[in-house]
Design a protein around this motif. Structure first.
Motif, PDB file in Angstrom:
ATOM      1  N   VAL A  41      -7.271   2.468   3.137  1.00 16.95           N
ATOM      2  CA  VAL A  41      -6.265   1.695   2.385  1.00 16.95           C
ATOM      3  C   VAL A  41      -6.120   2.244   0.965  1.00 16.95           C
ATOM      4  O   VAL A  41      -5.007   2.417   0.456  1.00 16.95           O
ATOM      5  N   VAL A  67       0.819  -1.211   0.000  1.00 15.46           N
ATOM      6  CA  VAL A  67       0.000   0.000   0.000  1.00 15.46           C
ATOM      7  C   VAL A  67       0.854   1.263   0.000  1.00 15.46           C
ATOM      8  O   VAL A  67       0.651   2.161  -0.809  1.00 15.46           O
ATOM      9  N   SER A 109      -7.163  -3.974  -1.389  1.00 18.06           N
ATOM     10  CA  SER A 109      -7.749  -2.772  -0.775  1.00 18.06           C
ATOM     11  C   SER A 109      -8.941  -3.108   0.116  1.00 18.06           C
ATOM     12  O   SER A 109      -9.118  -2.518   1.185  1.00 18.06           O
TER      13      SER A 109
END
Lengths: 161, 394
Positions: free
Chosen positions: B24, A88, A108
Motif C-alpha cells: 500500500v 492510494v 496505509s
C-alpha cells in the motif's frame, strides 16, 4: 498538455463512475467510508453477540450474528475498495498537515491489519484473545481513518451528496 | 486449512501485515493513477471550455463564479499560475482545499481554464460570466424592541444552503440558521440570547464553515454604543432610558402642552395661552429656559434637554439622528422643521397681548399637532430599523 491516456482514462472513468451517484468522487468516497464505518459498528456488535458479551441485549441468535458479522464485513471491505483506489493510487501518501499525515499512515496500515485479521479468522490455532483484539484494532483504525477524512470533509468542507 | 494440532507460526501475521502495508505504501508513493503525476507533460493544454463548465460545477462554490473569489476560497483571477501547478492543485488539494475533487482529464481541463482566468497566458482573456456573479450581498436587520432577533435579506437567492453565524470575537461564533438554496430571507424574532449586540458584532454568511465568509459585515464599537443608547439604554428595565424612550416621554409632554394651549384659547384664558406657549418653547429647546411670557418666572415642565436643543447643545431629535446615522430616520427630516415652526409660533403666542390676537398662532400650532404626532409615531420603528448590517463580499 498530454497525459498518459491509460492513466487519464482510468482515473477519469473512476471519477465518472462516482459522479453517476455523487456530485464528486471525493463526496462519494466520504459516503462510502461512512457506510463502512456504520458496518464496522455492526461488526463490533455482532462480534459482541458471538462472544456472548452483549448480556441481555441479544436480538440475534449466535448463528445469525455470525452471518451478519460475515456479510457486514464483506460489505464493509467492498465499500473500502473505491476508497483505497482513490486514496492510494490517485492521491497517494501525503504529509501536508497533521490530519493528512495521520490519515495516510492509518490508511496505509489498515489493509495490513485487515489481512492479518483475516488470517486469524481462518487459522484457529491462535489464542482466543487474538481475533477480537485484531478485529477491535481494525475497527479502531477505520474509525481514525474516517474521522480524519469523511468527518473532516462533512464538518469543514461540505455536507451533502 | 492448517492442522488444528500444529502450532501457529507467530511470524506469519506480522509478515502478512508488513507485506500488505508495504504494498500500500509503495502504491501510495508511486500514485500510478495520478493524472498529474510523473506522466504529466506540458505540451499545449487541456480543454478550457470544458474546464469552465467543470469549474462552475465543482469549484465555483468556494472560488466564486469565474474564479473571482468570495466563496471561501481565494480569487484565482489575476494570480498567474502555470498549468501543471493548477492541475496538480486540483488533484492533490492545497491547504483546506481537499484533494481529488476532480480527477483525470477533468482536472486537466479545469487546470487549463484556471490558467486562463489567472492571467498567466499572455493575451488570454478571462471568460466573462454571462450574468453577474451570484453573491449573497444584502442586509441583516436586528429586530424587536430590544434587538433580540434578526431578519436576513439577500440581494439574490442563495446559491446553495448558506449558513448564518454571529461572531463576537471574544467567543465562539454562534450558528443562527440557514437560508436554503434559492431562498433570499431568514427570520428569527428571538435568538434566545437577549440583546444580540451585547455579545456579537459581526454577521457572517457562509457555506458550511464560518471561516469562509461569502458575505459579512461588522458593527464598530462606536456604532454598538450608539445603537444601545438609541434603542436599548442602560440599566433596568432595558429600553426604559433609551434615547427613543426618553425623547418619547418629552414629546408626549410637548403634545400635552399643545392640547393645553388649545384649551386655553377655547377658554379665552390669555395667561394660560402665554404660559403654555412658554412651555412649548422650553420643552422644545431645553436649557437655558426662557421667560417667554415675561411673568418673571421662566418655567419648563420638561427635563431640560429639549427636543431640539439650542446654542450648540443637541436636543433629543438631533441625538437620535446622530445615533441612528445622520439622515437614516426619514421622519426626522419633516419632524424637526415642524417642531421649529411650532416653537416660532409659540414664541408669538407666549408674548401675545390678547386672546383674539393669539388666534392665528394657536391655530397654526393646533393645525400642525396631528402631523407632529404622526411623524413622531414613526421615529421609534425607524430608529430600530437603523440597527442594520450591510452584507458585503469579504
Amino acid at each position: 498538455m498530454s497525459v498518459n491516456v491509460f492513466v487519464a482514462d482510468v482515473s477519469s472513468g473512476y471519477a465518472d463512475l462516482m459522479e453517476t451517484v455523487f456530485t464528486s468522487a471525493i463526496v462519494g468516497k466520504a459516503w462510502l467510508a461512512t457506510a463502512a464505518i456504520v458496518l464496522a459498528l455492526v461488526q463490533l456488535l455482532s462480534a459482541g453477540r458471538i462472544y456472548g458479551k452483549l448480556g441481555s441485549a441479544r436480538i440475534l441468535s449466535s448463528r445469525a450474528a455470525a452471518t451478519v458479522h460475515r456479510w457486514s464485513g464483506r460489505l464493509a471491505f467492498l465499500f473500502t475498495l473505491p476508497i483505497v483506489f482513490h486514496c492510494v493510487t490517485i492521491l497517494g501518501f501525503q504529509t501536508t498537515d497533521t490530519r493528512v499525515a495521520v490519515h495516510s499512515v492509518i490508511g496505509s496500515v489498515f489493509y495490513g491489519a485487515f489481512a492479518a485479521k483475516v488470517l486469524f479468522v481462518r487459522d484457529h490455532r491462535y489464542p482466543g484473545w487474538v481475533l477480537p483484539v485484531a478485529g477491535g484494532t481494525l475497527a479502531a483504525l477505520l474509525a481514525v481513518a474516517w474521522l480524519s477524512s469523511s468527518y473532516w470533509y462533512f464538518t469543514e468542507v461540505r455536507f451533502g451528496f | 486449512m492448517p492442522s488444528p494440532t500444529s502450532k501457529p507460526r507467530g511470524i506469519l501475521p506480522a509478515a502478512l501485515f508488513a507485506v500488505v502495508t508495504a504494498v500500500v505504501v509503495v502504491l501510495g508513493i508511486w500514485q500510478p493513477f495520478e493524472p498529474g503525476g510523473g506522466d504529466l507533460e506540458i505540451a499545449g493544454g487541456g480543454d478550457p471550455v470544458r474546464g469552465e463548465a467543470l469549474f462552475a460545477e465543482s469549484c465555483a462554490g468556494c472560488h466564486g463564479e469565474g474564479g473571482v473569489g468570495g466563496g471561501g476560497g481565494p480569487s484565482l483571477v489575476d494570480s498567474p499560475i502555470d498549468e501543471e501547478t493548477a492541475t496538480r492543485t486540483v488533484l492533490a488539494g492545497r491547504g483546506t482545499m481537499p484533494a481529488g475533487i476532480l480527477g483525470g482529464t477533468d482536472a486537466v481541463d479545469v487546470g487549463s481554464y484556471v490558467v486562463q482566468i489567472s492571467g498567466a497566458v499572455e493575451g488570454a482573456v478571462p471568460p466573462v460570466a454571462e450574468e453577474p456573479p451570484l453573491g449573497p450581498a444584502g442586509e441583516v436587520q436586528l429586530t424587536g424592541p430590544r434587538l433580540w432577533g434578526i431578519f436576513v435579506s439577500l440581494a439574490q437567492p442563495a446559491g446553495a444552503t448558506w449558513t448564518i453565524w454571529l461572531d463576537g470575537g471574544a467567543q465562539d461564533a454562534l450558528r443562527v440558521g440557514e437560508i436554503p438554496a434559492g431562498q433570499t430571507t431568514f427570520a428569527d424574532p428571538d435568538l434566545g440570547i437577549g440583546t444580540i449586540i451585547d455579545q456579537y458584532n459581526r454577521v457572517i454568511i457562509g457555506e458550511q464553515l464560518q471561516d469562509f465568509a461569502l458575505a459579512t459585515d461588522e458593527l464598530s464599537e462606536a456604532r454598538i454604543t450608539a445603537l444601545k443608547a438609541l434603542i436599548i439604554g442602560e440599566g433596568n428595565p432595558p429600553g426604559a432610558n433609551s434615547l427613543v424612550s426618553v425623547a418619547g416621554e418629552q414629546f408626549a409632554v410637548f403634545s400635552d402642552h399643545t392640547r393645553f394651549l388649545v384649551e386655553a384659547r377655547d377658554e379665552a384664558n390669555l395667561a394660560n395661552i402665554r404660559f403654555h406657549s412658554e412651555h412649548l418653547v422650553n420643552i422644545a429647546l431645553g436649557a437655558p429656559i426662557a421667560d417667554v411670557d415675561q411673568n418673571g418666572e421662566p418655567t419648563n415642565p420638561g427635563d431640560g434637554v429639549g427636543l431640539l436643543g439650542q446654542d450648540g447643545r443637541e436636543g433629543y431629535l438631533p441625538q437620535i439622528d446622530a445615533a441612528a446615522g445622520v439622515g437614516t430616520i426619514a421622519p426626522l427630516a419633516e419632524l424637526v422643521p415642524a417642531v421649529e415652526a411650532t416653537v416660532a409660533d409659540a414664541r408669538v403666542c407666549g408674548d401675545i397681548a390678547s386672546v383674539e390676537a393669539a388666534g392665528p398662532c394657536v391655530n397654526a400650532i393646533e393645525a400642525r399637532s396631528a402631523k407632529l404626532d404622526q411623524l413622531w409615531g414613526q421615529v421609534p420603528d425607524a430608529a430600530r430599523a437603523s440597527a442594520v448590517l450591510a452584507l458585503e463580499r469579504p
